[in-house]
Design an enzyme around this catalytic site. Structure first.
Site, PDB file in Angstrom:
ATOM      1  N   SER A  83      35.393 -11.059   2.829  1.00 32.92           N
ATOM      2  CA  SER A  83      34.067 -10.765   2.307  1.00 32.92           C
ATOM      3  C   SER A  83      33.121 -10.269   3.395  1.00 32.92           C
ATOM      4  O   SER A  83      33.412  -9.308   4.088  1.00 32.92           O
ATOM      5  CB  SER A  83      33.549 -12.026   1.601  1.00 32.92           C
ATOM      6  OG  SER A  83      32.434 -11.767   0.812  1.00 32.92           O
ATOM      7  N   HIS A 106      36.542  -7.552  -1.355  1.00 32.36           N
ATOM      8  CA  HIS A 106      36.384  -7.724  -2.802  1.00 32.36           C
ATOM      9  C   HIS A 106      35.026  -7.202  -3.242  1.00 32.36           C
ATOM     10  O   HIS A 106      34.162  -6.919  -2.417  1.00 32.36           O
ATOM     11  CB  HIS A 106      36.543  -9.198  -3.202  1.00 32.36           C
ATOM     12  CG  HIS A 106      35.497 -10.095  -2.635  1.00 32.36           C
ATOM     13  ND1 HIS A 106      34.278 -10.304  -3.254  1.00 32.36           N
ATOM     14  CD2 HIS A 106      35.463 -10.837  -1.507  1.00 32.36           C
ATOM     15  CE1 HIS A 106      33.549 -11.144  -2.525  1.00 32.36           C
ATOM     16  NE2 HIS A 106      34.244 -11.470  -1.447  1.00 32.36           N
TER      17      HIS A 106
END
Length: 170
Positions: A83, A106
């Site tokens: 992330s 993501h």
């Protein structure tokens, strides 16, 4: 955030744990990282990253802080990094990862409460953040935007070898 082990011409910086504030404390915020990085005068910085992510806004800002620093910056993925942690790594001139670690990109997500309009507005904002992530990842990997969007949607942990094949790490 700790700056330590200034040897010869390299300063090591640890970004370990969450990016931004979380339930357990401050984490690695723009303010805490900037205070440390601004004081670095060596020509090389090694940023050790072990973070499952956190605040995308802090991740974007720390990325820019590293990308514009006059030193040569090397990011070393020393643990599973995901992330916002991956966004920070993309701010380095070079990214390294050991064979034992994993890398995860993501789509952005958030929690929201509100009426239908507020929920639609939040979804539009998340799309903007995703587009910025795609741009940052494309700058490092050279991958096509649609390929990156598909990879982000999969939310699959990439092995060190796969992260290198895609161009996220050198």
């Amino acid at each position: 955030m700790i700056v330590f082990n200034v040897q010869d011409d390299t300063t090591e910086v640890n970004i370990i744990g969450s990016i931004g504030e979380d339930w357990f404390g401050e984490g690695n915020t723009l303010a805490s990282v900037k205070n440390e990085v601004d004081a670095i005068t060596t020509p090389h910085i090694q940023v050790n990253i072990d973070s499952l992510g956190g605040s995308v806004s802090d991740g974007f800002a720390i990325h820019d802080l590293l990308a514009t620093h006059p030193a040569k910056v090397t990011a070393k993925i020393i643990g599973w990094t995901a992330s916002a942690g991956t966004v920070i790594a993309m701010g380095a001139d070079e990214v390294e990862i050991s064979g034992n670690n994993f890398f995860l990109i993501h789509n952005t997500w958030t929690g929201v409460v509100g009426n239908a309009k507020e929920l639609r507005d939040t979804a539009t904002e998340l799309d903007k953040f995703d587009d910025k992530l795609v741009s940052i990842y494309k700058g490092k990997t050279g991958m096509r935007k649609d390929s990156l969007k598909n990879l982000m949607a999969q939310e699959e942990w990439l092995s060190a070898e796969t992260a290198k094949e895609y161009g996220f790490v050198d």
